[in-house]
Design an enzyme around this catalytic site. Structure first.
Site, short mmCIF file in Angstrom:
data_model
loop_
_atom_site.label_atom_id
_atom_site.label_comp_id
_atom_site.label_asym_id
_atom_site.label_seq_id
_atom_site.Cartn_x
_atom_site.Cartn_y
_atom_site.Cartn_z
N HIS A 201 -25.40 38.28 -37.71
CA HIS A 201 -24.99 37.21 -38.62
C HIS A 201 -25.84 36.00 -38.31
O HIS A 201 -26.11 35.72 -37.15
CB HIS A 201 -23.50 36.88 -38.42
CG HIS A 201 -22.93 36.06 -39.52
ND1 HIS A 201 -23.11 34.70 -39.59
CD2 HIS A 201 -22.20 36.40 -40.59
CE1 HIS A 201 -22.51 34.25 -40.68
NE2 HIS A 201 -21.95 35.26 -41.30
N ASP B 299 -18.19 42.65 -42.77
CA ASP B 299 -18.43 43.82 -43.62
C ASP B 299 -18.26 45.14 -42.87
O ASP B 299 -17.89 46.16 -43.46
CB ASP B 299 -19.84 43.76 -44.23
CG ASP B 299 -19.92 42.72 -45.35
OD1 ASP B 299 -18.89 42.43 -45.97
OD2 ASP B 299 -21.03 42.20 -45.59
C1 LIG Z 1 -20.14 38.98 -44.85
C2 LIG Z 1 -21.64 38.93 -44.76
O1 LIG Z 1 -22.32 38.75 -45.71
S1 LIG Z 1 -22.25 39.09 -43.19
C3 LIG Z 1 -23.89 39.70 -43.35
C4 LIG Z 1 -23.89 41.12 -43.81
N1 LIG Z 1 -25.24 41.70 -43.69
C5 LIG Z 1 -25.50 42.71 -42.85
O2 LIG Z 1 -24.65 43.23 -42.16
C6 LIG Z 1 -26.93 43.19 -42.84
C7 LIG Z 1 -27.43 43.47 -41.42
N2 LIG Z 1 -27.67 42.23 -40.73
C8 LIG Z 1 -28.84 41.53 -40.86
O3 LIG Z 1 -29.77 41.98 -41.55
C9 LIG Z 1 -28.96 40.20 -40.19
O4 LIG Z 1 -28.19 40.16 -39.02
C10 LIG Z 1 -28.56 39.02 -41.12
C11 LIG Z 1 -29.44 39.06 -42.37
C12 LIG Z 1 -27.10 39.11 -41.50
C13 LIG Z 1 -28.79 37.70 -40.40
O5 LIG Z 1 -30.09 37.70 -40.02
P1 LIG Z 1 -30.98 36.44 -39.59
O6 LIG Z 1 -30.19 35.36 -39.05
O7 LIG Z 1 -31.89 36.12 -40.70
O8 LIG Z 1 -31.76 37.10 -38.40
P2 LIG Z 1 -33.12 37.90 -38.51
O9 LIG Z 1 -33.15 38.79 -39.70
O10 LIG Z 1 -34.21 36.92 -38.35
O11 LIG Z 1 -33.00 38.82 -37.22
C14 LIG Z 1 -33.22 38.37 -35.88
C15 LIG Z 1 -33.52 39.58 -35.01
O12 LIG Z 1 -32.35 40.39 -34.89
C16 LIG Z 1 -32.58 41.68 -35.42
N3 LIG Z 1 -31.40 42.05 -36.20
C17 LIG Z 1 -30.55 41.22 -36.85
N4 LIG Z 1 -29.60 41.94 -37.43
C18 LIG Z 1 -29.85 43.22 -37.16
C19 LIG Z 1 -29.22 44.43 -37.49
N5 LIG Z 1 -28.12 44.44 -38.25
N6 LIG Z 1 -29.73 45.59 -37.03
C20 LIG Z 1 -30.84 45.60 -36.27
N7 LIG Z 1 -31.49 44.48 -35.93
C21 LIG Z 1 -31.01 43.31 -36.36
C22 LIG Z 1 -33.78 41.53 -36.35
O13 LIG Z 1 -34.49 42.74 -36.50
C23 LIG Z 1 -34.59 40.50 -35.60
O14 LIG Z 1 -35.23 41.12 -34.52
P3 LIG Z 1 -36.72 40.70 -34.09
O15 LIG Z 1 -36.60 39.25 -33.67
O16 LIG Z 1 -37.03 41.63 -32.99
O17 LIG Z 1 -37.55 40.87 -35.32
O1 LIG Z 2 -21.82 33.26 -43.80
C1 LIG Z 2 -22.69 34.06 -44.18
O2 LIG Z 2 -23.92 33.84 -44.10
C2 LIG Z 2 -22.32 35.38 -44.72
C3 LIG Z 2 -20.87 35.67 -44.57
O3 LIG Z 2 -20.42 36.06 -43.51
C4 LIG Z 2 -20.00 35.40 -45.71
O4 LIG Z 2 -20.46 34.96 -46.76
O5 LIG Z 2 -18.78 35.64 -45.58
#
Ligand SMILES: CC(=O)SCCNC(=O)CCNC(=O)[C@H](O)C(C)(C)COP(=O)(O)OP(=O)(O)OC[C@H]1O[C@@H](n2cnc3c(N)ncnc32)[C@H](O)[C@@H]1OP(=O)(O)O
Ligand SMILES: O=C([O-])CC(=O)C(=O)O
Length: 370
Positions: free
Chosen positions: A261, A313
């Site tokens: 997150h 999620d």
């Molecule tokens: C209710 C919601 O909407 S919550 C979000 C739901 N989304 C997900 O579950 C999708 C999976 N999660 C992700 O893709 C990310 O954690 C996000 C997009 C939610 C947040 O990401 P950001 O803050 O942008 O972090 P970013 O994408 O820069 O990742 C940072 C590092 O952690 C890693 N990382 C982050 N999340 C994950 C993951 N779920 N699985 C594997 N690696 C991950 C990235 O690969 C990156 O590694 P690196 O530095 O070696 O390249």
């Molecule tokens: O806060 C965020 O970036 C995503 C999330 O968990 C939500 O929208 O509930």
């Protein structure tokens, strides 16, 4: 412009003042109008939270009843509204169908250009009243099934679940679904809320802002993750299958949906913890402890291997699965729950508006001539 540093993804950038909500990561609290969202979700119900966000206070019994009866008066959709969905290709994703429905509502609002607080609140309540009908029945129509009419004798969220499954929920099912709507209701400045506020800042109307927010929420880095999590769990099938699948994903450097997150990152999303408890209750009742154990195994592996924790999620998906909700509706339900938060943000944006228009750090060429 000076030497301002670009923050990729606007990470950590403060976008606005707000009185709506705040993620206090240090104290592990999701602050909602001064209350802790998790405490609200444990002690109150979804319509209390709607009252809190739209009226500024938790309601008494009378206040809740009058909000519920106002919503019920707006349940119905315009005549022949479902014809819209029958014209879409049947492969249309439920999120896209819902987006079409919300967008179409704009044309039926005779006060579309009134952006006063009261008019915006009325519009947001209208969307909230109609969204269960749009979510459930756009889906049923696309499946070639008959729409399921609302049952106004049921409470708001119980009726929502009933319109999805066609069966009157048990108390446990109704309470769990209501709690899931609460935890999904509002979360400070996620991508979809930012999108809605950016759109609203041009003086665009609430339907446009919400339509944009649906598009944002569909992506699997945001709301689309709940659907992706369920497909992963179904692919894994068993606890051992989950280990195998996750180690394979890690080897392939794939992102694992439902983990990580932008704001919590190295801490557990408190909403995920609440849904984990809800999943345990449901799993025991259904004799599906294996599903709970699969999720726990996944949680352990990703924490140990990547230092990442589940987000909401990850645990909402199996909860919806045990509530017999079709997988394509998981993200539309997330949006439906978020209508209240988005409504509050659009109202706040219009009440104190300045156009969003940031600048760039230009890295392209200069001085070329045609
Ligand atoms: C209710 C919601 O909407 S919550 C979000 C739901 N989304 C997900 O579950 C999708 C999976 N999660 C992700 O893709 C990310 O954690 C996000 C997009 C939610 C947040 O990401 P950001 O803050 O942008 O972090 P970013 O994408 O820069 O990742 C940072 C590092 O952690 C890693 N990382 C982050 N999340 C994950 C993951 N779920 N699985 C594997 N690696 C991950 C990235 O690969 C990156 O590694 P690196 O530095 O070696 O390249
Ligand atoms: O806060 C965020 O970036 C995503 C999330 O968990 C939500 O929208 O509930």
């Amino acid at each position: 412009m000076g030497e301002q540093q670009v923050k990729a993804g606007l990470d950590g950038v403060i976008a606005t003042d707000t009185e709506i909500s705040y993620l206090d990561v240090e104290n592990e609290e999701i602050v909602l109008k001064g209350y802790d969202l998790i405490e609200l979700a444990e002690k109150k119900n979804y319509l209390d939270l709607v009252h809190l966000l739209f009226e500024g206070s938790l309601p008494d019994q009378q206040g809740r009843l009058s909000m519920e009866s106002a919503l019920k008066k707006e349940y119905a959709l315009p005549e022949n509204f479902f014809d819209l969905f029958s014209m879409l290709p049947k492969e249309t994703h439920a999120m896209d169908a819902m987006r079409t429905g919300i967008s179409a509502l704009a044309g039926y609002d005779s006060q579309i250009d009134d952006r006063s607080t009261a008019a915006n609140r009325d519009k947001a309540l209208k969307v909230l009243a109609k969204i269960p009908n749009i979510v459930a029945n756009s889906y049923h129509t696309l499946q070639g099934e008959n729409p399921i009419p609302a049952n106004p004798d049921l409470p708001y969220s119980t009726n929502f679940l009933y319109m999805i499954t066609g069966k009157e929920p048990t108390n446990l099912e109704a309470e769990t679904f209501d709690q899931s709507l609460m935890v999904y209701s509002e979360h400070e400045m996620p991508n979809s809320t930012f999108t809605a506020r950016v759109i609203a800042s041009t003086n665009a109307d609430i339907y446009g802002a919400m339509t944009g927010a649906v598009s944002s929420l569909k992506g699997n880095l945001h709301g689309g993750a709940n659907e992706a999590v369920m497909h992963m769990l179904l692919e894994a099938e068993t606890v051992e299958g989950m280990s195998k699948l996750l180690y394979e994903k890690l080897r392939n450097k794939e992102r694992v949906m439902g983990f990580g997150h932008r704001v919590y990152m190295k801490k557990m999303d408190p909403r995920a913890l609440l849904m984990k408890k809800a999943l345990h209750k449901l799993a025991v009742e259904r004799g599906r402890e294996d599903l709970y154990e699969m999720c726990e195994r996944g949680e352990d592996i990703i924490r140990e291997e990547k230092g990442l924790y589940p987000n909401l999620d990850y645990y909402a998906a199996p909860v919806y699965y045990l509530l017999n909700i079709p997988i394509p509706l998981y993200t539309p339900i997330f949006f439906a729950a978020r209508v209240v938060g988005l409504g509050a943000h659009v109202i706040e944006q219009h009440d104190n508006n300045r156009l969003y228009r940031p600048r760039v750090h230009y890295t392209g060429p200069r001085g070329l001539h045609p």
